[in-house]
Structure formats: C-alpha cells, structure tokens
Design a protein around this motif. Structure first.
Motif: not given
Ligand SMILES: Nc1ncnc2c1ncn2[C@@H]1O[C@H](COP(=O)(O)OP(=O)(O)OP(=O)(O)O)[C@@H](O)[C@H]1O
Ligand SMILES: [Mg+2]
Length: 343
Positions: A125-129, A143-157, A168-175
């Motif tokens: 949680l700290d890593f993905i802020d 959307g950006g926050q959801k993908q951060r959670v997705g990333i944290a879940r993928a990194l868990a183990n 990143t295809s569902a995200l706006d350019p900045q995100t």
C-alpha cells in the motif's frame, strides 16, 4: 530469461482450425522491459498468456530460466506460477472485496500466514501510495488507482516476472504516464522482468528496452527499442513508428515549398551523439548549397537520442553529392525523403 521455442497455438472453431500463433521463436532477456506490439488479432494476448501457461501451446516449449514450463506437472506449475504476476486492461479486481482484501488474495492462495500477509500488505500500500484507500471498494477508485491495486496484487508474492496485457489502454494519458513510471520503478528497483502487450508505440517508446512486432501470429521484427526505432524494416513496424516519429514529410509543409523539386528533399537521421547543430552549420559553411530545414523532431529512447530532420538541399548536383558524403561521415544517415504519402 523467457524463451519461446517453435511455439504454435491453434484454436478449433466450428470445425475450423484457427492459427493464433505460428512458429514463434523469441527470447526475453532477464531484467528487461519487453514490449509486444501488433494490431488487433495479431496474437499478443495469446502469446503473453502462454508464459504462465494460462493457455497451453499446441506445439513448442516455454522455457523460463532453463526450466521447461510445458513439461511441468500440475503441482510444480502452481509453484512456479507464484513467480509470475499479471495485470490486465480492466484491472480484474473483485468488486465485493476491499483494496486490502484484493491485494491479499494471491497470498491467501499460497497459504501465507495472516501476520506476514498484513506486513506485506502495508509495504505494498505504501509502494502504490494508496494507504488511505485500504478499506475502499474498487467502485470508489479511479482507473489509475484500480490499476495500482492490480499492480500491488500482482506483486504480492514477490514475483520475478510481471505480465501486463494492455495495462494502460483504459487510462487517460496522464494516468498512463504515472502507471508506466511505476512499472519502470518496479523493474529498476526490484529487477523484475516485465512483458508488456500494447498496441501503442508511445508506450513502447517510453518504457521498453526491447520490442517484438507481431502480425498474423508471427513475430515479424524484434530487437532493442533504439534499433527498431532507428531502422524499422517491416512496413507494419514503420507504420507503428510513424505514430510517434514522423517518417514522412507532412503534406502541408510540402505544399508551402517554394521550389517544388521533391527530389531535393532529404530525411536526415541523427543517432546518439551526432550533434545536429554543428553538423548543419559546417555543411552550410563548407559547401555551396542552400539548405532549408523543413521539419525536425526528436525523441529519447532508453537514453539514446534519435533526431530527424527533413531538409531541402539545392545546388549543383556534384556539390550536393559531396555534402551528403560529408553528412554520412559525421554519422548522419541520409535518405531521399518519402514525400506526400502520409499527412
Ligand atoms: N479462446 C479463443 N478461441 C478461439 N480463438 C481465439 C481465442 N483466443 C484468441 N483467439 C483468436 O486468436 C487470434 C489472436 O488473438 P489475440 O487475442 O491473441 O490477439 P491480440 O493481438 O491480443 O488482439 P487485441 O489487440 O485485439 O487484444 C485472433 O484471431 C483471435 O480471434
Ligand atoms: Mg489482446
């Protein structure tokens, strides 16, 4: 290192055979951020799903760090899969579970103790802020926050490989930019190999060190991103590159030309250190030519600058020849420009 050896994948559809992958040979170096790009239906998702054997190849082998994944029994495969995380275009979070619960799922599946899970959860949680969203539900996130959670879940183990299918295809350019930055950080700091499927060349340009271009189930071109960007061979690759680095002179510039002599237009490409300004200055001083800069742009890939310039060179035929030889001696690649084919 991930190796695809003679990989083919067929699907049976209504009695017909569809060849999704056709004899793919590809090596993904350890620690790289490797991009797979291609148009829709090229076989990108099929190929990336073979890495953790979510799909099995019809023929060929997947070898990861010298281990033949296609030969593993179910139990060993389950163990090995824990070393591979994956994130998706639509995040694939469980809507009825909180951020914390979503991130904990892969650890629960692996039987990690509650105490260790909680410790890892806080780290992630700290890593993905997203500490402040620990108990929120996916619906309450951007959307950006959801993908951060997705990333944290993928990194868990603590995986060694992270697979991203259009992450990143569902995200706006900045995100998109911030998620790509996060992926870069993961790659650098944790030395995780990242395989990234995309149909956007600017994603490749901004994060990938290697790229393979796919078409109709085959890899049609592969190499370091700098090489592919500076010397694309296949027309499809050239089309993709054109989306970020214009290889044709824009038509509106062409129309405004005083001397409508299209043979006098050249595309110069500067790679790495060849300093554009000095070379051009010397050229004008030493050769009796008139030089007109029509259009220029540059990009930086993996620390290497690729610059290009469209110029019109007017003068005696022989003098122009010598001027071009001078440019080439300075490490500039010179080609008669493709003109007016694309706006
Ligand atoms: N489960 C399946 N059953 C039958 N055909 C499939 C299946 N999965 C993929 N295909 C076919 O295999 C080919 C490659 O599909 P794939 O999803 O790998 O393409 P892609 O490059 O990821 O495309 P996109 O950019 O649209 O996601 C397509 O022709 C597709 O219709
Ligand atoms: Mg796909």
């Amino acid at each position: 290192m991930i190796q695809f050896k003679n990989i083919s994948k067929h699907y049976q559809l209504k009695g017909q055979t569809l060849q999704a992958l056709d004899n793919i040979n590809l090596t993904i170096p350890e620690g790289s951020i490797f991009g797979l790009i291609g148009y829709s239906g090229a076989g990108k998702s099929t190929l990336i799903r073979l890495i953790n054997l979510l799909e099995r190849p019809t023929r060929g082998q997947i070898i990861i760090n010298q281990k033949d994944f296609t030969a593993l029994d179910a139990r060993s495969l389950r163990q090995e899969r824990a070393n591979i995380g994956m994130i998706f275009q639509h995040f694939n979070l469980l809507q009825t579970k909180t951020v914390a619960q979503n991130i904990e799922i892969p650890m629960q599946l692996l039987g990690v103790s509650k105490e260790k899970r909680e410790q890892r959860l806080e780290e992630l949680l700290d890593f993905i802020d997203l500490k402040h969203k620990k108990n929120a539900y996916p619906d309450e996130l951007s959307g950006g926050q959801k993908q951060r959670v997705g990333i944290a879940r993928a990194l868990a183990n603590h995986p060694k490989i992270l697979l991203c299918d259009e992450a990143t295809s569902a995200l706006d350019p900045q995100t998109t930019k911030s998620v790509l930055e996060l992926l870069k950080k993961i790659n650098k700091e944790q030395n995780i190999t990242i395989v990234m499927v995309t149909h956007e060349m600017d994603v490749i340009e901004s994060v990938c060190d290697h790229v393979a271009v796919m078409e109709a189930g085959q890899v049609i071109e592969q190499g370091s991103t700098v090489d592919i960007f500076s010397h694309p061979q296949h027309p499809t690759t050239q089309n993709f590159i054109q989306t970020v680095l214009q290889h044709h002179l824009p038509v509106n510039i062409l129309n405004q030309l005083e001397h409508q002599n299209h043979h006098s237009i050249y595309r110069l490409q500067f790679l790495g250190k060849s300093a554009q300004q000095t070379v051009i200055q010397t050229l004008i001083k030493q050769y009796d030519v008139s030089l007109n800069i029509l259009f220029a742009n540059m990009t930086e890939i993996d620390g290497t600058v690729i610059g290009q310039m469209f110029i019109q060179l007017l003068g005696e035929e022989n003098t122009i020849k010598h001027a071009i030889v001078y440019l080439e001696e300075q490490g500039v690649s010179v080609a008669q420009a493709a003109v007016g084919e694309q706006a």
